[in-house]
Design a protein around this motif. Structure first.
Motif, PDB file in Angstrom:
ATOM      1  N   LYS A  44       0.850  -1.184   0.000  1.00  0.00           N
ATOM      2  CA  LYS A  44       0.000   0.000   0.000  1.00  0.00           C
ATOM      3  C   LYS A  44       0.891   1.242   0.000  1.00  0.00           C
ATOM      4  O   LYS A  44       1.965   1.256   0.610  1.00  0.00           O
ATOM      5  CB  LYS A  44      -0.911   0.036   1.232  1.00  0.00           C
ATOM      6  N   VAL A  45       0.418   2.286  -0.700  1.00  0.00           N
ATOM      7  CA  VAL A  45       1.117   3.557  -0.712  1.00  0.00           C
ATOM      8  C   VAL A  45       0.222   4.619  -0.110  1.00  0.00           C
ATOM      9  O   VAL A  45      -1.005   4.601  -0.289  1.00  0.00           O
ATOM     10  CB  VAL A  45       1.554   3.979  -2.134  1.00  0.00           C
ATOM     11  N   ALA A  46       0.821   5.509   0.647  1.00  0.00           N
ATOM     12  CA  ALA A  46       0.110   6.646   1.214  1.00  0.00           C
ATOM     13  C   ALA A  46       0.322   7.843   0.300  1.00  0.00           C
ATOM     14  O   ALA A  46       1.459   8.267   0.077  1.00  0.00           O
ATOM     15  CB  ALA A  46       0.634   6.953   2.614  1.00  0.00           C
ATOM     16  N   ILE A  47      -0.782   8.354  -0.243  1.00  0.00           N
ATOM     17  CA  ILE A  47      -0.713   9.478  -1.168  1.00  0.00           C
ATOM     18  C   ILE A  47      -0.895  10.750  -0.357  1.00  0.00           C
ATOM     19  O   ILE A  47      -1.969  11.021   0.175  1.00  0.00           O
ATOM     20  CB  ILE A  47      -1.792   9.373  -2.255  1.00  0.00           C
ATOM     21  N   LEU A  48       0.163  11.497  -0.232  1.00  0.00           N
ATOM     22  CA  LEU A  48       0.157  12.682   0.603  1.00  0.00           C
ATOM     23  C   LEU A  48      -0.214  13.901  -0.215  1.00  0.00           C
ATOM     24  O   LEU A  48       0.204  14.051  -1.363  1.00  0.00           O
ATOM     25  CB  LEU A  48       1.534  12.891   1.231  1.00  0.00           C
ATOM     26  N   TYR A 182      11.683   3.799  -3.490  1.00  0.00           N
ATOM     27  CA  TYR A 182      11.630   4.881  -4.476  1.00  0.00           C
ATOM     28  C   TYR A 182      12.284   4.471  -5.798  1.00  0.00           C
ATOM     29  O   TYR A 182      11.967   5.020  -6.842  1.00  0.00           O
ATOM     30  CB  TYR A 182      12.268   6.145  -3.910  1.00  0.00           C
ATOM     31  N   GLU A 183      13.184   3.508  -5.773  1.00  0.00           N
ATOM     32  CA  GLU A 183      13.731   2.961  -7.025  1.00  0.00           C
ATOM     33  C   GLU A 183      12.710   2.063  -7.709  1.00  0.00           C
ATOM     34  O   GLU A 183      12.652   1.992  -8.938  1.00  0.00           O
ATOM     35  CB  GLU A 183      15.013   2.177  -6.728  1.00  0.00           C
ATOM     36  N   LEU A 184      11.885   1.384  -6.909  1.00  0.00           N
ATOM     37  CA  LEU A 184      10.913   0.437  -7.453  1.00  0.00           C
ATOM     38  C   LEU A 184       9.555   1.059  -7.738  1.00  0.00           C
ATOM     39  O   LEU A 184       8.709   0.423  -8.366  1.00  0.00           O
ATOM     40  CB  LEU A 184      10.716  -0.719  -6.460  1.00  0.00           C
ATOM     41  N   ALA A 185       9.314   2.279  -7.271  1.00  0.00           N
ATOM     42  CA  ALA A 185       7.999   2.896  -7.425  1.00  0.00           C
ATOM     43  C   ALA A 185       7.593   2.963  -8.891  1.00  0.00           C
ATOM     44  O   ALA A 185       8.419   3.165  -9.785  1.00  0.00           O
ATOM     45  CB  ALA A 185       8.008   4.292  -6.816  1.00  0.00           C
ATOM     46  N   GLU A 186       6.311   2.784  -9.128  1.00  0.00           N
ATOM     47  CA  GLU A 186       5.815   2.857 -10.491  1.00  0.00           C
ATOM     48  C   GLU A 186       6.041   4.249 -11.069  1.00  0.00           C
ATOM     49  O   GLU A 186       6.060   5.253 -10.346  1.00  0.00           O
ATOM     50  CB  GLU A 186       4.320   2.537 -10.510  1.00  0.00           C
ATOM     51  N   ARG A 187       6.193   4.298 -12.387  1.00  0.00           N
ATOM     52  CA  ARG A 187       6.441   5.580 -13.029  1.00  0.00           C
ATOM     53  C   ARG A 187       5.319   6.560 -12.745  1.00  0.00           C
ATOM     54  O   ARG A 187       5.548   7.745 -12.513  1.00  0.00           O
ATOM     55  CB  ARG A 187       6.599   5.381 -14.536  1.00  0.00           C
ATOM     56  N   ARG A 188       4.070   6.075 -12.748  1.00  0.00           N
ATOM     57  CA  ARG A 188       2.954   6.989 -12.513  1.00  0.00           C
ATOM     58  C   ARG A 188       3.013   7.583 -11.108  1.00  0.00           C
ATOM     59  O   ARG A 188       2.590   8.703 -10.871  1.00  0.00           O
ATOM     60  CB  ARG A 188       1.621   6.270 -12.712  1.00  0.00           C
ATOM     61  N   ASP A 189       3.559   6.807 -10.148  1.00  0.00           N
ATOM     62  CA  ASP A 189       3.737   7.338  -8.803  1.00  0.00           C
ATOM     63  C   ASP A 189       4.844   8.379  -8.777  1.00  0.00           C
ATOM     64  O   ASP A 189       4.733   9.408  -8.117  1.00  0.00           O
ATOM     65  CB  ASP A 189       4.058   6.219  -7.822  1.00  0.00           C
ATOM     66  N   ARG A 190       5.942   8.117  -9.502  1.00  0.00           N
ATOM     67  CA  ARG A 190       7.051   9.068  -9.501  1.00  0.00           C
ATOM     68  C   ARG A 190       6.684  10.368 -10.209  1.00  0.00           C
ATOM     69  O   ARG A 190       7.194  11.431  -9.871  1.00  0.00           O
ATOM     70  CB  ARG A 190       8.277   8.438 -10.175  1.00  0.00           C
ATOM     71  N   GLU A 191       5.804  10.279 -11.218  1.00  0.00           N
ATOM     72  CA  GLU A 191       5.485  11.453 -12.012  1.00  0.00           C
ATOM     73  C   GLU A 191       4.356  12.286 -11.417  1.00  0.00           C
ATOM     74  O   GLU A 191       4.107  13.398 -11.859  1.00  0.00           O
ATOM     75  CB  GLU A 191       5.117  11.020 -13.442  1.00  0.00           C
ATOM     76  N   GLN A 192       3.646  11.751 -10.430  1.00  0.00           N
ATOM     77  CA  GLN A 192       2.568  12.503  -9.800  1.00  0.00           C
ATOM     78  C   GLN A 192       3.138  13.669  -9.003  1.00  0.00           C
ATOM     79  O   GLN A 192       4.210  13.591  -8.411  1.00  0.00           O
ATOM     80  CB  GLN A 192       1.763  11.597  -8.868  1.00  0.00           C
ATOM     81  N   GLN A 194       1.671  14.822  -6.352  1.00  0.00           N
ATOM     82  CA  GLN A 194       1.542  14.440  -4.960  1.00  0.00           C
ATOM     83  C   GLN A 194       2.639  13.458  -4.580  1.00  0.00           C
ATOM     84  O   GLN A 194       3.018  12.592  -5.368  1.00  0.00           O
ATOM     85  CB  GLN A 194       0.182  13.784  -4.718  1.00  0.00           C
ATOM     86  N   GLN A 195       3.148  13.589  -3.393  1.00  0.00           N
ATOM     87  CA  GLN A 195       4.176  12.678  -2.900  1.00  0.00           C
ATOM     88  C   GLN A 195       3.530  11.376  -2.461  1.00  0.00           C
ATOM     89  O   GLN A 195       2.447  11.356  -1.902  1.00  0.00           O
ATOM     90  CB  GLN A 195       4.916  13.314  -1.723  1.00  0.00           C
ATOM     91  N   ARG A 196       4.238  10.251  -2.735  1.00  0.00           N
ATOM     92  CA  ARG A 196       3.723   8.962  -2.315  1.00  0.00           C
ATOM     93  C   ARG A 196       4.754   8.286  -1.423  1.00  0.00           C
ATOM     94  O   ARG A 196       5.918   8.203  -1.772  1.00  0.00           O
ATOM     95  CB  ARG A 196       3.419   8.070  -3.526  1.00  0.00           C
ATOM     96  N   ASP A 197       4.311   7.819  -0.294  1.00  0.00           N
ATOM     97  CA  ASP A 197       5.154   7.096   0.643  1.00  0.00           C
ATOM     98  C   ASP A 197       4.651   5.674   0.768  1.00  0.00           C
ATOM     99  O   ASP A 197       3.460   5.403   0.586  1.00  0.00           O
ATOM    100  CB  ASP A 197       5.138   7.757   2.028  1.00  0.00           C
ATOM    101  N   LEU A 198       5.575   4.764   1.083  1.00  0.00           N
ATOM    102  CA  LEU A 198       5.180   3.384   1.322  1.00  0.00           C
ATOM    103  C   LEU A 198       4.438   3.302   2.655  1.00  0.00           C
ATOM    104  O   LEU A 198       4.933   3.745   3.688  1.00  0.00           O
ATOM    105  CB  LEU A 198       6.422   2.487   1.343  1.00  0.00           C
ATOM    106  N   TYR A 199       3.233   2.740   2.605  1.00  0.00           N
ATOM    107  CA  TYR A 199       2.414   2.607   3.811  1.00  0.00           C
ATOM    108  C   TYR A 199       2.640   1.260   4.477  1.00  0.00           C
ATOM    109  O   TYR A 199       2.835   1.172   5.683  1.00  0.00           O
ATOM    110  CB  TYR A 199       0.945   2.797   3.445  1.00  0.00           C
ATOM    111  N   SER A 200       2.647   0.192   3.665  1.00  0.00           N
ATOM    112  CA  SER A 200       2.878  -1.143   4.222  1.00  0.00           C
ATOM    113  C   SER A 200       3.206  -2.110   3.099  1.00  0.00           C
ATOM    114  O   SER A 200       2.860  -1.883   1.943  1.00  0.00           O
ATOM    115  CB  SER A 200       1.645  -1.637   4.994  1.00  0.00           C
ATOM    116  N   VAL A 201       3.929  -3.193   3.437  1.00  0.00           N
ATOM    117  CA  VAL A 201       4.140  -4.328   2.533  1.00  0.00           C
ATOM    118  C   VAL A 201       3.351  -5.486   3.123  1.00  0.00           C
ATOM    119  O   VAL A 201       3.629  -5.932   4.237  1.00  0.00           O
ATOM    120  CB  VAL A 201       5.634  -4.693   2.420  1.00  0.00           C
TER     121      VAL A 201
END
Length: 497
Positions: A44-48, A182-192, A194-201
């Motif tokens: 899960k990712v937390a969209i800040l 942050y190396e593995l984050a999807e491109r759409r997450d990196r390009e948004q 809004q900042q996205r943080d890892l919430y849980s694995v």
């Protein structure tokens, strides 16, 4: 007049090169397979994101003045009744602010919007993700799969320090995924924006294994050539390699296992052949005891120049398939093509008996460049040049898939340390793979490349006379001997280094 002090006589040390002439030289190239595995990772990712400006002002005020009256808050911002009602609904709806008896307080959820060290409130939502990701099994670091060709799939694999522990890798993916999020984050997450943080694995499921080639280049200081240094820069950037120390260690272990003893590989006999095939070129380095290897090494390090019409033989350090040596040998071939009317049917390679010789796709690429260079010189020729490898012992799979024909022999009259490359009647190269400056250590390739007619003729004759153990079929043997011995075999003088 006082006597002048006599200068001290200093005996020259046994160093291969003085410090002011020392330099780094490339001695080897290897491609090895990195064991990897795919894992399905559910996380899960937390969209800040920021709250609206009016809500931010209200939250900051209520945090600074807990229990402030609603009328005082409206007066502070200059809001009318409809405006303060809109902002209060925006604050109380998600449960950020509590209204009691005309006063305002932050709830625990509202207080949590103020992250530690931040003055501004922020909200976030949680989204689920599920992806298939590749990780290597040594450093447990991200490694995307890619297609590999027939030569690559037969290359040796980097050793696992704990092969039995690979089944526990899945448990470590939880922590390693967080480390490299942050190396593995999807491109759409990196390009948004809004900042996205890892919430849980939440879950890791192992899937298919795969392998990825890793290029290792071996360098050494010229003053200590038998002490190799590993360079993985052709595979990844330096900061990424620093995150993968286990892979560096495995590569170093593999190269350390390549050490040989000069006596066991027949180094003295190989150097004798080197001098016999190019006697004029090496005459300044030959003594009563044979070739002065250390002196020739110093000369080769300082003068490994390019071939010229008046410099038909040039020193070579390192395997022929390094980028620099491949380019130099092809230039030697270009000069040889100018005076050769006969186009070759074969190119011959006598393999040295050193582990992992030819264990790189650069060997195949060098042969491909050689084919194209010769084809361009004879566009009317329809016969394609065939690469033949004479291999003492059993050849590795990557050798079988690099050459068109691999001819093996249980034993031969060729010193184990000697490598020879022949483009018949055009150019030749000879290298000795043995430690330099020590009795044992990394096998350093040292020799020469030449388009000198005399050197070419002697080298061809040397191999032709020792061909029978590799080829027991009479017709094929005669055909290969004819390819080596046909044409002009005149013995001209050789160029000096």
């Amino acid at each position: 007049m006082a006597n002048q002090p006599r200068p001290l006589l200093r005996l020259k040390g046994h160093e291969l090169l003085p410090a002011d002439e020392d330099r780094k030289v490339e001695l080897g190239v290897y491609d090895v397979l990195l064991p990897c595995r795919k894992y399905e990772v559910a996380y899960k990712v937390a969209i800040l994101g920021k709250v609206s400006q009016s809500l931010e002002f209200l939250l900051r005020l209520v945090k600074a003045v807990p229990g402030i009256e609603e009328e005082s808050a409206a007066a502070f911002f200059g809001f009318e009744q409809t405006e303060i009602s809109y902002v209060l609904n925006e604050a109380t709806g998600p449960g950020f602010v509590e209204r009691r008896e005309g006063r305002l307080w932050l709830t625990s959820a509202g207080d949590a919007l103020f992250r530690e060290g931040a003055d501004d409130p922020a909200i976030y939502t949680v989204e689920e993700r599920r992806r298939d990701l590749g990780f290597d099994l040594l450093a447990i670091a991200p490694q995307p799969p890619r297609a590999i060709d027939s030569v690559e799939m037969s290359l040796p694999e980097l050793p696992l320090a704990d092969p039995a522990g690979t089944g526990k890798v899945g448990d470590r993916i939880f922590e390693r995924f967080s480390r490299f999020f942050y190396e593995l984050a999807e491109r759409r997450d990196r390009e948004q924006i809004q900042q996205r943080d890892l919430y849980s694995v939440d879950r890791v499921v192992p899937k298919d294994r795969f392998q990825v080639p890793v290029r290792m280049r071996v360098f050494a200081q010229a003053s200590a050539p038998s002490l190799p240094e590993i360079d993985l820069g052709s595979w990844r950037a330096e900061h990424e390699i620093s995150d993968r120390p286990q892979i560096e260690s495995a590569a170093a272990m593999l190269v350390d296992d390549l050490k040989v003893n000069g006596n066991q590989v027949g180094a003295l006999q190989a150097y004798e052949v080197l001098a016999e095939l190019a006697p004029d070129f090496l005459k300044e380095f030959v003594t009563r005891t044979g070739l002065n290897v250390n002196r020739y090494w110093r000369e080769a390090v300082g003068r490994a120049g390019e071939p010229r019409a008046d410099r038909k033989t040039v020193p070579v350090i390192g395997p022929l398939y390094t980028e620099a040596n491949a380019r130099r040998f092809l230039e030697v071939v270009d000069y040889g093509l100018r005076s050769c009317a006969e186009q070759p049917e074969f190119v011959f390679s006598v393999a040295p008996q050193t582990r992992l010789w030819g264990g790189t796709t650069q060997q195949r690429d060098t042969l491909s460049y050689l084919r194209r260079r010769i084809a361009a010189a004879a566009p009317a020729t329809t016969t394609e040049l065939r690469a033949v490898c004479l291999f003492p012992g059993k050849a590795a799979w990557f050798i079988d898939r690099t050459f068109d024909d691999v001819l093996s022999a249980d034993s031969s009259g060729i010193p184990p340390a000697l490598e020879i490359m022949i483009v018949p009647h055009i150019a030749v190269a000879a290298l000795v793979h043995a430690p330099i400056g020590a009795s044992s250590g990394y096998a350093v390739p040292l020799g020469w490349a030449s388009f000198d007619e005399g050197v070419v003729a002697r080298t061809q004759a040397f191999v032709a006379e020792r061909l029978w153990p590799f080829v027991r079929e009479r017709d094929l043997h005669d055909r290969l001997v004819q390819a080596l011995q046909g044409g002009d075999q005149g013995d001209s003088g050789e160029s000096q280094p």
